[in-house]
Design a protein around this motif. Structure first.
Motif, PDB file in Angstrom:
ATOM      1  N   ALA A 122       6.020  14.886 -10.353  1.00 15.24           N
ATOM      2  CA  ALA A 122       6.576  15.034 -11.700  1.00 15.24           C
ATOM      3  C   ALA A 122       5.702  15.949 -12.546  1.00 15.24           C
ATOM      4  O   ALA A 122       6.211  16.824 -13.265  1.00 15.24           O
ATOM      5  CB  ALA A 122       6.719  13.668 -12.355  1.00 15.24           C
ATOM      6  N   GLU A 123       4.378  15.782 -12.469  1.00 15.91           N
ATOM      7  CA  GLU A 123       3.456  16.647 -13.226  1.00 15.91           C
ATOM      8  C   GLU A 123       3.581  18.102 -12.781  1.00 15.91           C
ATOM      9  O   GLU A 123       3.618  19.018 -13.609  1.00 15.91           O
ATOM     10  CB  GLU A 123       2.014  16.162 -13.059  1.00 15.91           C
ATOM     11  N   LYS A 124       3.665  18.309 -11.478  1.00 16.11           N
ATOM     12  CA  LYS A 124       3.787  19.669 -10.945  1.00 16.11           C
ATOM     13  C   LYS A 124       5.094  20.319 -11.410  1.00 16.11           C
ATOM     14  O   LYS A 124       5.106  21.478 -11.840  1.00 16.11           O
ATOM     15  CB  LYS A 124       3.737  19.637  -9.416  1.00 16.11           C
ATOM     16  N   LEU A 125       6.191  19.590 -11.359  1.00 19.98           N
ATOM     17  CA  LEU A 125       7.483  20.133 -11.779  1.00 19.98           C
ATOM     18  C   LEU A 125       7.502  20.420 -13.284  1.00 19.98           C
ATOM     19  O   LEU A 125       8.066  21.433 -13.713  1.00 19.98           O
ATOM     20  CB  LEU A 125       8.618  19.179 -11.396  1.00 19.98           C
ATOM     21  N   ARG A 126       6.879  19.558 -14.088  1.00 18.65           N
ATOM     22  CA  ARG A 126       6.805  19.814 -15.536  1.00 18.65           C
ATOM     23  C   ARG A 126       6.034  21.102 -15.806  1.00 18.65           C
ATOM     24  O   ARG A 126       6.430  21.904 -16.654  1.00 18.65           O
ATOM     25  CB  ARG A 126       6.139  18.647 -16.258  1.00 18.65           C
ATOM     26  N   ALA A 127       4.928  21.287 -15.102  1.00 20.50           N
ATOM     27  CA  ALA A 127       4.123  22.497 -15.287  1.00 20.50           C
ATOM     28  C   ALA A 127       4.913  23.740 -14.879  1.00 20.50           C
ATOM     29  O   ALA A 127       4.891  24.765 -15.585  1.00 20.50           O
ATOM     30  CB  ALA A 127       2.824  22.395 -14.484  1.00 20.50           C
ATOM     31  N   GLU A 128       5.623  23.676 -13.750  1.00 19.39           N
ATOM     32  CA  GLU A 128       6.436  24.810 -13.301  1.00 19.39           C
ATOM     33  C   GLU A 128       7.553  25.110 -14.299  1.00 19.39           C
ATOM     34  O   GLU A 128       7.822  26.270 -14.613  1.00 19.39           O
ATOM     35  CB  GLU A 128       7.042  24.533 -11.925  1.00 19.39           C
ATOM     36  N   ASN A 129       8.195  24.074 -14.817  1.00 19.36           N
ATOM     37  CA  ASN A 129       9.261  24.266 -15.807  1.00 19.36           C
ATOM     38  C   ASN A 129       8.718  24.906 -17.088  1.00 19.36           C
ATOM     39  O   ASN A 129       9.345  25.808 -17.655  1.00 19.36           O
ATOM     40  CB  ASN A 129       9.948  22.945 -16.140  1.00 19.36           C
ATOM     41  N   ALA A 130       7.560  24.448 -17.528  1.00 19.89           N
ATOM     42  CA  ALA A 130       6.955  25.020 -18.733  1.00 19.89           C
ATOM     43  C   ALA A 130       6.627  26.499 -18.501  1.00 19.89           C
ATOM     44  O   ALA A 130       6.873  27.342 -19.377  1.00 19.89           O
ATOM     45  CB  ALA A 130       5.699  24.242 -19.113  1.00 19.89           C
ATOM     46  N   ASP A 131       6.103  26.835 -17.320  1.00 15.56           N
ATOM     47  CA  ASP A 131       5.774  28.229 -16.996  1.00 15.56           C
ATOM     48  C   ASP A 131       7.038  29.088 -16.971  1.00 15.56           C
ATOM     49  O   ASP A 131       7.055  30.208 -17.520  1.00 15.56           O
ATOM     50  CB  ASP A 131       5.055  28.277 -15.639  1.00 15.56           C
ATOM     51  N   GLN A 179       0.834  -1.197   0.000  1.00 15.19           N
ATOM     52  CA  GLN A 179       0.000   0.000   0.000  1.00 15.19           C
ATOM     53  C   GLN A 179       0.873   1.252   0.000  1.00 15.19           C
ATOM     54  O   GLN A 179       0.599   2.211  -0.729  1.00 15.19           O
ATOM     55  CB  GLN A 179      -0.922  -0.003   1.222  1.00 15.19           C
ATOM     56  N   LEU A 180       1.928   1.256   0.779  1.00 16.87           N
ATOM     57  CA  LEU A 180       2.842   2.400   0.810  1.00 16.87           C
ATOM     58  C   LEU A 180       3.557   2.579  -0.524  1.00 16.87           C
ATOM     59  O   LEU A 180       3.764   3.716  -0.977  1.00 16.87           O
ATOM     60  CB  LEU A 180       3.866   2.228   1.938  1.00 16.87           C
ATOM     61  N   GLU A 181       3.912   1.479  -1.166  1.00 17.47           N
ATOM     62  CA  GLU A 181       4.560   1.554  -2.477  1.00 17.47           C
ATOM     63  C   GLU A 181       3.620   2.176  -3.510  1.00 17.47           C
ATOM     64  O   GLU A 181       4.037   3.010  -4.314  1.00 17.47           O
ATOM     65  CB  GLU A 181       4.997   0.162  -2.946  1.00 17.47           C
ATOM     66  N   GLU A 182       2.353   1.790  -3.478  1.00 21.87           N
ATOM     67  CA  GLU A 182       1.370   2.363  -4.398  1.00 21.87           C
ATOM     68  C   GLU A 182       1.211   3.863  -4.155  1.00 21.87           C
ATOM     69  O   GLU A 182       1.169   4.664  -5.097  1.00 21.87           O
ATOM     70  CB  GLU A 182       0.023   1.671  -4.244  1.00 21.87           C
ATOM     71  N   GLU A 183       1.116   4.244  -2.885  1.00 22.88           N
ATOM     72  CA  GLU A 183       0.984   5.666  -2.546  1.00 22.88           C
ATOM     73  C   GLU A 183       2.236   6.433  -2.978  1.00 22.88           C
ATOM     74  O   GLU A 183       2.137   7.549  -3.493  1.00 22.88           O
ATOM     75  CB  GLU A 183       0.759   5.819  -1.046  1.00 22.88           C
ATOM     76  N   ASN A 184       3.389   5.843  -2.805  1.00 27.23           N
ATOM     77  CA  ASN A 184       4.646   6.467  -3.200  1.00 27.23           C
ATOM     78  C   ASN A 184       4.665   6.729  -4.712  1.00 27.23           C
ATOM     79  O   ASN A 184       5.046   7.810  -5.156  1.00 27.23           O
ATOM     80  CB  ASN A 184       5.820   5.572  -2.793  1.00 27.23           C
ATOM     81  N   GLN A 185       4.258   5.748  -5.505  1.00 28.49           N
ATOM     82  CA  GLN A 185       4.216   5.919  -6.957  1.00 28.49           C
ATOM     83  C   GLN A 185       3.242   7.031  -7.355  1.00 28.49           C
ATOM     84  O   GLN A 185       3.534   7.843  -8.236  1.00 28.49           O
ATOM     85  CB  GLN A 185       3.818   4.612  -7.646  1.00 28.49           C
ATOM     86  N   LYS A 186       2.106   7.076  -6.698  1.00 29.93           N
ATOM     87  CA  LYS A 186       1.103   8.108  -6.986  1.00 29.93           C
ATOM     88  C   LYS A 186       1.672   9.494  -6.681  1.00 29.93           C
ATOM     89  O   LYS A 186       1.536  10.433  -7.486  1.00 29.93           O
ATOM     90  CB  LYS A 186      -0.154   7.845  -6.143  1.00 29.93           C
ATOM     91  N   LEU A 187       2.324   9.634  -5.542  1.00 32.86           N
ATOM     92  CA  LEU A 187       2.900  10.924  -5.158  1.00 32.86           C
ATOM     93  C   LEU A 187       4.040  11.328  -6.087  1.00 32.86           C
ATOM     94  O   LEU A 187       4.185  12.511  -6.425  1.00 32.86           O
ATOM     95  CB  LEU A 187       3.389  10.873  -3.704  1.00 32.86           C
ATOM     96  N   ARG A 188       4.832  10.370  -6.524  1.00 29.53           N
ATOM     97  CA  ARG A 188       5.912  10.675  -7.473  1.00 29.53           C
ATOM     98  C   ARG A 188       5.349  11.205  -8.789  1.00 29.53           C
ATOM     99  O   ARG A 188       5.889  12.144  -9.369  1.00 29.53           O
ATOM    100  CB  ARG A 188       6.760   9.429  -7.736  1.00 29.53           C
TER     101      ARG A 188
END
Length: 83
Positions: A66-75, A53-62
């Motif tokens: 990654a999506e947030k950092l891509r958006a910030e980089n694009a901005d 369960q922790l591994e699944e949550e970890n993947q989701k958070l990663r």
């Protein structure tokens, strides 16, 4: 007169009657490992489920990070005038 002979009983039956473990043909280390695993299987199963369960949550958070950092980089690229 000779006393009557007792009927022969297999060793495994004698051990079971006395409450002793019946010998198996597994090597000692393998048998001990299986017994230890069986004794700890319930807590280990819960720990494994928690770990999964922790591994699944970890993947989701990663993925979210990654999506947030891509958006910030694009901005930032837009602000700097880079394509």
């Amino acid at each position: 007169m000779k006393p009557a002979k007792k009927p022969r009983v297999a060793k495994s039956e004698v051990g079971e009657e006395a409450g002793a473990k019946v010998a198996t043909k597994q090597p000692r280390k393998t048998r001990a490992l299986k017994e230890a695993t069986a004794a700890a299987s319930t807590p280990a199963a819960h720990e494994m489920a928690d770990l999964l369960q922790l591994e699944e949550e970890n993947q989701k958070l990663r993925k979210q990070l990654a999506e947030k950092l891509r958006a910030e980089n694009a901005d930032l690229r837009k602000r700097l005038g880079h394509s």
